[in-house]
Design a protein around this motif. Structure first.
Motif, PDB file in Angstrom:
ATOM      1  N   ARG A   1     -10.755  -0.182  -6.129  1.00  0.00           N
ATOM      2  CA  ARG A   1      -9.458  -0.779  -5.876  1.00  0.00           C
ATOM      3  C   ARG A   1      -9.136  -1.841  -6.922  1.00  0.00           C
ATOM      4  O   ARG A   1      -8.017  -1.974  -7.361  1.00  0.00           O
TER       5      ARG A   1
ATOM      6  N   HIS B   1       0.816  -1.220   0.000  1.00  0.00           N
ATOM      7  CA  HIS B   1       0.000   0.000   0.000  1.00  0.00           C
ATOM      8  C   HIS B   1       0.845   1.264   0.000  1.00  0.00           C
ATOM      9  O   HIS B   1       0.315   2.356  -0.129  1.00  0.00           O
TER      10      HIS B   1
ATOM     11  N   SER C   1      -9.610   0.777   5.107  1.00  0.00           N
ATOM     12  CA  SER C   1      -9.818  -0.624   4.763  1.00  0.00           C
ATOM     13  C   SER C   1      -9.624  -1.505   5.982  1.00  0.00           C
ATOM     14  O   SER C   1      -8.632  -1.390   6.695  1.00  0.00           O
TER      15      SER C   1
END
Lengths: 278, 361
Positions: free
Chosen positions: B355, A100, B301
């Motif tokens: 996403r 990420h 998330s």
């Protein structure tokens, strides 16, 4: 076998390393050296002890006998951080990146640069300087990573590996260890990684290259060390030895006539197929 | 380097290297929850006119949201590490009870307090609020230690401390509202006008709870977005093994993150006293899920590695605006919970789609 030629002093050296997992002997009296200006390949079948040796050399696992010599001095490495502090960097098979975060954040992960002054003391990151240094270093290494500010999840597998390799190369001041760095790569990217290894070698930093892929090993290595059942069984010169010789040494099947066929099979399908968790 | 605009030094570097497509996608998804918030305000403003759209009501909404905001900020840090903190509502209650008990205990002798006289309240009130914050932090640190040292899932540990903190709060309070709390905690402190100005016929007053919540939000946004603490928080949620390998002390960082969540729940507990002048064990029992919903609606998330304080702020304001608007519209405010549930599902669905699209690029 443990480096009797007139080579430069080894930067990182295993001297008579023994390693047990309970009653199982994983490494027996292993002598191994990485010298400035060389790419030394470490090959062996699954379970031969390649990963164990690397883990011992990088402080992940303790060893039971022998010693690790770094820059001529015996050292005790009790954690991967200690190995890294000495300038030993590893590219792991599973990459060990944070998907990420972007490439810059991954490259500086754990060594973030902070702003000067009181803001830095509070932990504020110097993102501009980290980006600049990443660009400079990658440029110097001629590594191309598209979009340094992009999350790693948006990059291809090969590009992620490029970042992982670049991170190790950027921080390694003494030794780079690459555990199957080409396993996830296509032809073009593999070429880039092999080039990168040569560039690192040419800056005087030894590269330890672990791979199952014999063509890659023979293309890039200056020296090939073969592990079998926890022992160093042979050291090959890729200029004179053949892939057959390497496979014979790995499998120990010197007298079998079918070896040539097996060698060719491994040579042709080596990538990915025989990649294991030795 | 192939980085676009590498020469321009005026922009943020991280944004500079981001391709337009990804920036648009990110804008759309964080924009989605903002659009919901804006649409809600617009609908209520059109339907109710000045009854909804006036400065005083905006202030009411801000005060109403401030408590959930604190919990949501703390929970955002936890969820970004790929954990969850179910205990924040109970910890809030426990902290409020502790704060109230300490105030009552130190404000004067038992007889004086019973007669609503609080000779030592100047000391007792700050002492009580500090005790509440400490109590909350202690629960948070306990969560962090149990999760990291016993290697337990955060869901189980915080489910356990949820029960423990609530039970302990009920034991301390005998299950009722704490009586004889110095009223000045509400009248002189909670409702104190720090800054005030007139807008037409309305008086806008900045009170301590709103100020504290604003400061917490700003500091948290800086900490998560700009500091090494925030970078480690994302890294651990993204790939804890990788974080360990580069030498980040993952356990210590997680203990800090859960401690922070507990600390903010402790501050939110103090808000009960500031706003209502008392600590009640009856409310806040669903605040944990409200805070988690707000964080997730705001784009955090549950799998870790993603989330922003800005998104969580929007996520925390949506229920406050809904509740306020529904009450003003004369609709049963219970619809708020129905609507939040639907928004939660929709927000996560859209986020997943975005996403997947992003990863295909």
């Amino acid at each position: 076998m443990d480096g009797t030629r007139d080579d430069p002093e080894p930067v990182l050296q295993a001297v008579g390393i023994d390693k047990y997992f309970g009653p199982v002997r994983a490494l027996t009296n292993v002598h191994f050296a990485a010298r400035a200006g060389e790419i030394v390949a470490l090959i062996g079948d699954n379970g031969a002890g390649k990963s164990t040796l690397i883990n011992v050399l990088t402080g992940v696992l303790p060893h039971d006998g022998g010693e690790i010599v770094f820059d001529g001095r015996p050292v005790r490495l009790s954690s991967p951080q200690e190995a890294r502090a000495l300038g030993i960097e590893t590219v792991y098979q599973d990459l060990a990146i944070a998907p990420h975060l972007d490439a810059v954040a991954n490259i500086f992960l754990g060594r973030e640069l902070r702003l000067p002054g009181p803001l830095g003391a509070l932990g504020f990151l110097d993102r501009r300087r980290m980006l600049k240094e990443t660009e400079e270093q990658l440029g110097r290494l001629r590594v191309r990573v598209p979009g340094l500010g992009r999350r790693m999840t948006t990059l291809s597998g090969g590009q992620r590996q490029g970042v992982a390799v670049a991170r190790a190369v950027m921080w390694a001041s003494k030794v780079v260890i690459m555990d199957e760095p080409t396993a996830a790569f296509g032809v073009a990217q593999t070429g880039q990684v092999l080039d990168l290894m040569r560039q690192v070698r040419d800056t005087g930093i030894p590269v330890v290259f672990i791979s199952h892929n014999m063509p890659h090993v023979f293309e890039v290595a200056d020296r090939i060390v073969v592990l079998r059942l926890g022992e160093i069984v042979e050291e090959l010169d890729p200029k004179s030895a053949s892939i057959d010789d390497a496979v014979r040494a790995m499998t120990g099947s010197t007298r079998f006539t079918g070896v040539g066929i097996k060698a060719e099979f491994v040579a042709r399908t080596g990538e990915g197929r025989s990649v294991g968790n030795a | 380097m192939a980085t676009p605009n590498a020469g321009s030094a005026t922009q943020q570097p991280a944004v500079e290297a981001t391709p337009i497509g990804q920036r648009l996608a990110a804008l759309l998804s964080s924009g989605f929850t903002f659009l919901i918030l804006a649409a809600l305000c617009l609908v209520f403003a059109v339907l109710q006119g000045a009854k909804f759209a006036n400065p005083n009501n905006a202030q009411n909404i801000a005060i109403d949201a401030s408590q959930l905001l604190l919990l949501t900020v703390g929970v955002t840090f936890v969820i970004v590490t790929a954990g969850v903190d179910l205990s924040v509502g109970s910890v809030l209650i426990f902290s409020a009870v502790v704060a109230a008990k300490v105030m009552v205990r130190f404000a004067g002798s038992a007889e004086e307090v019973r007669a609503y006289e609080f000779p030592n309240q100047e000391v007792a009130i700050p002492l009580g609020l500090a005790a509440g914050v400490l109590a909350g932090t202690a629960w948070g640190l306990l969560n962090g230690v149990l999760i990291t040292k016993l290697k337990m899932p955060s869901f189980i540990v915080t489910l356990g401390t949820l029960g423990m903190a609530l039970g302990a709060a009920q034991l301390l309070s005998n299950g009722t509202t704490i009586p004889n709390v110095p009223q000045d905690v509400q009248l002189k402190l909670g409702l104190r006008e720090l800054v005030g100005f007139d807008v037409g016929d309305y008086r806008i007053r900045l009170t301590p709870p709103v100020l504290v919540a604003t400061i917490v939000v700003v500091l948290a946004a800086l900490a998560l977005g700009r500091t090494r603490f925030g970078r480690y928080t994302y890294a651990i949620g993204s790939n804890a093994a990788a974080a360990r390998r580069v030498g980040i002390n993952v356990d210590r960082h997680l203990i800090k993150v859960y401690g922070l969540s507990g600390l903010l729940a402790g501050v939110a507990g103090g808000f009960d006293l500031l706003r209502f002048g008392t600590a009640s064990v009856g409310s806040h029992q669903a605040d944990n899920l409200a805070a988690i919903s707000a964080a997730v609606i705001g784009g955090t998330s549950l799998f870790g590695g993603l989330g922003t304080i800005g998104g969580s702020v929007i996520g925390a304001f949506i229920p406050a605006v809904l509740r306020n608007g529904l009450v003003i519209s004369g609709v049963a405010p219970f619809w708020q919970q129905v609507a939040i549930g639907a928004i939660l599902i929709l927000a996560v669905y859209l986020d997943q789609r975005r996403r997947r699209a992003e990863e295909r690029m």
